[in-house]
Design a protein around this motif. Structure first.
Motif, mmCIF file in Angstrom:
data_model
loop_
_atom_site.group_PDB
_atom_site.id
_atom_site.type_symbol
_atom_site.label_atom_id
_atom_site.label_comp_id
_atom_site.label_asym_id
_atom_site.label_seq_id
_atom_site.Cartn_x
_atom_site.Cartn_y
_atom_site.Cartn_z
ATOM 1 N N ILE A 18 0.679 -1.289 0.053
ATOM 2 C CA ILE A 18 -0.102 -0.012 0.019
ATOM 3 C C ILE A 18 0.905 1.194 -0.083
ATOM 4 O O ILE A 18 0.716 2.167 -0.790
ATOM 5 C CB ILE A 18 -0.953 -0.053 1.184
ATOM 6 N N ASN A 38 5.789 -3.267 -12.071
ATOM 7 C CA ASN A 38 4.989 -2.704 -10.924
ATOM 8 C C ASN A 38 5.847 -1.318 -10.769
ATOM 9 O O ASN A 38 5.290 -0.153 -10.360
ATOM 10 C CB ASN A 38 5.191 -3.362 -9.651
ATOM 11 N N ILE A 48 -2.316 3.988 -7.877
ATOM 12 C CA ILE A 48 -3.393 2.819 -7.420
ATOM 13 C C ILE A 48 -3.392 1.497 -8.298
ATOM 14 O O ILE A 48 -3.357 0.395 -7.372
ATOM 15 C CB ILE A 48 -4.852 3.531 -7.837
ATOM 16 N N ILE A 49 -2.930 1.528 -9.487
ATOM 17 C CA ILE A 49 -2.930 0.315 -10.180
ATOM 18 C C ILE A 49 -1.586 -0.457 -9.904
ATOM 19 O O ILE A 49 -1.590 -1.606 -9.746
ATOM 20 C CB ILE A 49 -2.786 0.795 -11.851
ATOM 21 N N ILE A 52 -2.864 -2.143 -6.500
ATOM 22 C CA ILE A 52 -3.478 -3.371 -6.872
ATOM 23 C C ILE A 52 -2.602 -4.431 -7.432
ATOM 24 O O ILE A 52 -2.747 -5.765 -7.128
ATOM 25 C CB ILE A 52 -4.769 -3.036 -7.770
ATOM 26 N N HIS A 53 -1.582 -4.153 -8.594
ATOM 27 C CA HIS A 53 -0.761 -4.997 -8.760
ATOM 28 C C HIS A 53 0.155 -5.644 -7.817
ATOM 29 O O HIS A 53 0.256 -6.800 -7.655
ATOM 30 C CB HIS A 53 0.026 -4.470 -10.088
ATOM 31 N N LEU A 55 -0.428 -6.069 -4.702
ATOM 32 C CA LEU A 55 -1.465 -6.763 -3.532
ATOM 33 C C LEU A 55 -1.735 -8.174 -4.486
ATOM 34 O O LEU A 55 -1.734 -9.132 -3.860
ATOM 35 C CB LEU A 55 -2.773 -5.939 -3.257
ATOM 36 N N ILE A 56 -2.029 -8.056 -5.805
ATOM 37 C CA ILE A 56 -1.994 -9.441 -6.548
ATOM 38 C C ILE A 56 -0.691 -10.104 -6.282
ATOM 39 O O ILE A 56 -0.843 -11.368 -5.868
ATOM 40 C CB ILE A 56 -2.612 -9.005 -7.800
#
Length: 59
Positions: A18, A38, A48-49, A52-53, A55-56
């Motif tokens: 985050i 990333n 933000i993307i 998300i990447h 976290l995936i």
């Protein structure tokens, strides 16, 4: 005891995903294609993307 360490490690990676997405991906997979993707996503402005990447990848 090892599951507690693993869950603390995962929690650290989620917090880093985050705050500093490329660092979390680097800690998880090293200097791989995922890290460079990333880093580019985060630098280009899609923070933000990038989160998300990260976290995936981490989860």
């Amino acid at each position: 005891m090892s599951t507690q360490v693993a869950s603390q490690n995962t929690l650290l990676k989620v917090i880093l995903a985050i705050l500093l997405p490329p660092l979390a991906v680097f800690m998880h997979s090293g200097l791989s294609t995922q890290f460079w993707l990333n880093l580019v996503l985060t630098i280009v402005g899609f923070w933000i993307i990038g989160i998300i990447h990260a976290l995936i990848v981490v989860l």
